[in-house]
Design an enzyme around this catalytic site. Structure first.
Site, PDB file in Angstrom:
ATOM      1  N   PRO A   1       4.494  -5.091   1.665  1.00 45.93           N
ATOM      2  CA  PRO A   1       4.018  -5.407   3.016  1.00 45.93           C
ATOM      3  C   PRO A   1       4.938  -4.855   4.093  1.00 45.93           C
ATOM      4  O   PRO A   1       6.159  -4.999   4.032  1.00 45.93           O
ATOM      5  CB  PRO A   1       3.996  -6.938   3.027  1.00 45.93           C
ATOM      6  N   CYS A   2       4.310  -4.214   5.095  1.00 47.20           N
ATOM      7  CA  CYS A   2       5.083  -3.449   6.069  1.00 47.20           C
ATOM      8  C   CYS A   2       5.038  -4.025   7.474  1.00 47.20           C
ATOM      9  O   CYS A   2       5.708  -3.519   8.361  1.00 47.20           O
ATOM     10  CB  CYS A   2       4.588  -2.006   6.105  1.00 47.20           C
ATOM     11  N   GLN A   3       4.258  -5.085   7.695  1.00 44.64           N
ATOM     12  CA  GLN A   3       4.081  -5.553   9.070  1.00 44.64           C
ATOM     13  C   GLN A   3       5.406  -5.917   9.736  1.00 44.64           C
ATOM     14  O   GLN A   3       5.583  -5.737  10.934  1.00 44.64           O
ATOM     15  CB  GLN A   3       3.145  -6.773   9.108  1.00 44.64           C
TER      16      GLN A   3
ATOM     17  N   PHE B   1       8.191  -4.513   9.472  1.00 43.07           N
ATOM     18  CA  PHE B   1       8.998  -3.337   9.819  1.00 43.07           C
ATOM     19  C   PHE B   1       8.244  -2.395  10.750  1.00 43.07           C
ATOM     20  O   PHE B   1       8.810  -1.424  11.233  1.00 43.07           O
ATOM     21  CB  PHE B   1       9.378  -2.564   8.556  1.00 43.07           C
TER      22      PHE B   1
ATOM     23  N   ASN C   1       6.484   2.525   2.445  1.00 39.69           N
ATOM     24  CA  ASN C   1       6.484   1.625   3.593  1.00 39.69           C
ATOM     25  C   ASN C   1       6.337   2.441   4.873  1.00 39.69           C
ATOM     26  O   ASN C   1       6.286   3.670   4.820  1.00 39.69           O
ATOM     27  CB  ASN C   1       7.771   0.781   3.631  1.00 39.69           C
TER      28      ASN C   1
END
Length: 355
Positions: free
Chosen positions: A84-86, A88, A124
């Site tokens: 999950p990248c939210q 960053f 990512n």
């Protein structure tokens, strides 16, 4: 090579490996996958051949909370995941490891510390590289090195791999294998190798959006007269943007594109641009007010899937099993680009790192 796919989504890593297998580059076999979103799992399951002994891990937090679950996983050589990248992302609050979603990297570490696969490939957002003045990436690298991995990373743009979408993502490769001194892991080198190979592969590849856009689509994908001026606007005195339509190389797909942002964030196309295969572009001659009078539409889910390197049938198969357009847009926006993953794995195989 046996593979475990974490945060699977619609299986971008798996799709790349299926094509590599089909192209007789190397045989890959998936031993298990994790995915918490039931709609994404539906899309995944209807588009891949899931062996009866393959482990559906579900929620990775719950799965890794019991070490017995990790130990029960079959032996595998490659772990992948677009974690999950939210936390960053430039569009998020950039809270990183301070938020629960940012802790997902450590669930990967839980598995690596027990199973110690030879190779790891993670994806990512680009912002991970510089997040918290580089300390977040340094922490990730340090954690992997602390358990015996050599770590490499670079920023990859989907548009450099024959998919017409400007999408910059960091790919992190880690391995316990002995690495030759002259080994380099750079997007430039990998793209150069891919350029020599891609036409011989079973991958979908397109040079501009016009090879993706369908001539005739349902009316529901066209913008209403009411919303067009808002989506085409260049913003207000407090927020200015260049809200162009008809981009031949699409803007990056987002997980929230179903909410229809301004044209500076999402992708919209006028019908004359589509029917002329890009030869007619009213953006060059018309004002925003004039453009707003034209038939303009958003991408269909099938087109969004294609921009990520998946067959359009993936979206259609999911639709036939009850997955709505909103979920499909989210899945496409969250996916890894298949061609990029294929190119990286092909390069690692050619360099004799993966064997």
């Amino acid at each position: 090579m046996k593979h475990l796919e974490l945060f699977a989504g619609i299986g971008g890593f798996r799709r790349a490996m299926d094509v590599l297998t089909n192209d007789h580059i190397m045989d890959f076999h998936c031993v298990g996958y994790s995915e918490i979103d039931p709609k994404a799992e539906t899309t995944y399951r209807v588009n891949y051949i899931i062996d009866k002994d393959e482990i559906a891990m579900g929620d990775i937090v719950a799965f890794t909370s019991d070490k017995k679950n990790i130990k029960s996983l079959p032996k595998f050589d490659l772990l992948t995941g677009g974690f999950p990248c939210q936390t960053f992302s430039m569009m998020g609050n950039q809270t990183g490891f301070d938020e629960d979603r940012g802790q997902m990297f450590f669930r990967i570490m839980d598995i690596l510390m027990v199973k110690k696969p030879k190779c790891v490939l993670l994806e990512n957002v680009k912002n991970l590289w510089n997040h918290d003045k580089g300390r977040t990436f340094a922490r990730i690298k340090s954690e992997l090195e602390s358990i015996g991995y050599h770590v490499y990373a670079d920023i990859f743009n989907t548009a450099d791999f024959h998919l017409p979408q400007t999408r910059n993502r960091i790919l992190i490769f880690a391995t316990t294998a002995k690495i030759p001194r002259n080994f380099q892991f750079t997007a430039k080198l990998i793209a150069e190798e891919f350029d020599k190979k891609y036409k011989e592969t079973s991958l979908a590849h397109y040079e501009t959006i016009n090879e993706v856009l369908k001539q005739d689509v349902e009316s529901k994908y066209f913008l209403s007269e009411r919303i067009k001026p808002t989506l085409l606007a260049d913003g207000s005195s407090k927020f200015k943007s260049k809200s162009d339509i008809n981009m031949k190389i699409a803007r990056p797909l987002t997980a929230t594109m179903h909410k229809m942002h301004r044209a500076c964030q999402d992708n919209y196309y006028s019908q004359d641009f589509i029917t002329s295969h890009g030869k007619v572009n009213p953006v060059d001659t018309m004002t925003k007010e004039e453009l707003a009078k034209l038939p303009i539409r958003k991408l269909t889910p099938e087109e969004a899937f294609m921009l990520q390197g998946f067959p359009s049938e993936f979206a259609n198969n999911a639709k036939s099993h009850g997955v709505a357009d909103g979920s499909l847009y989210k899945q496409a926006g969250n996916a890894v680009s298949v061609n990029v993953i294929y190119a990286v794995l092909y390069y690692l195989i050619k360099c004799n790192i993966i064997k």
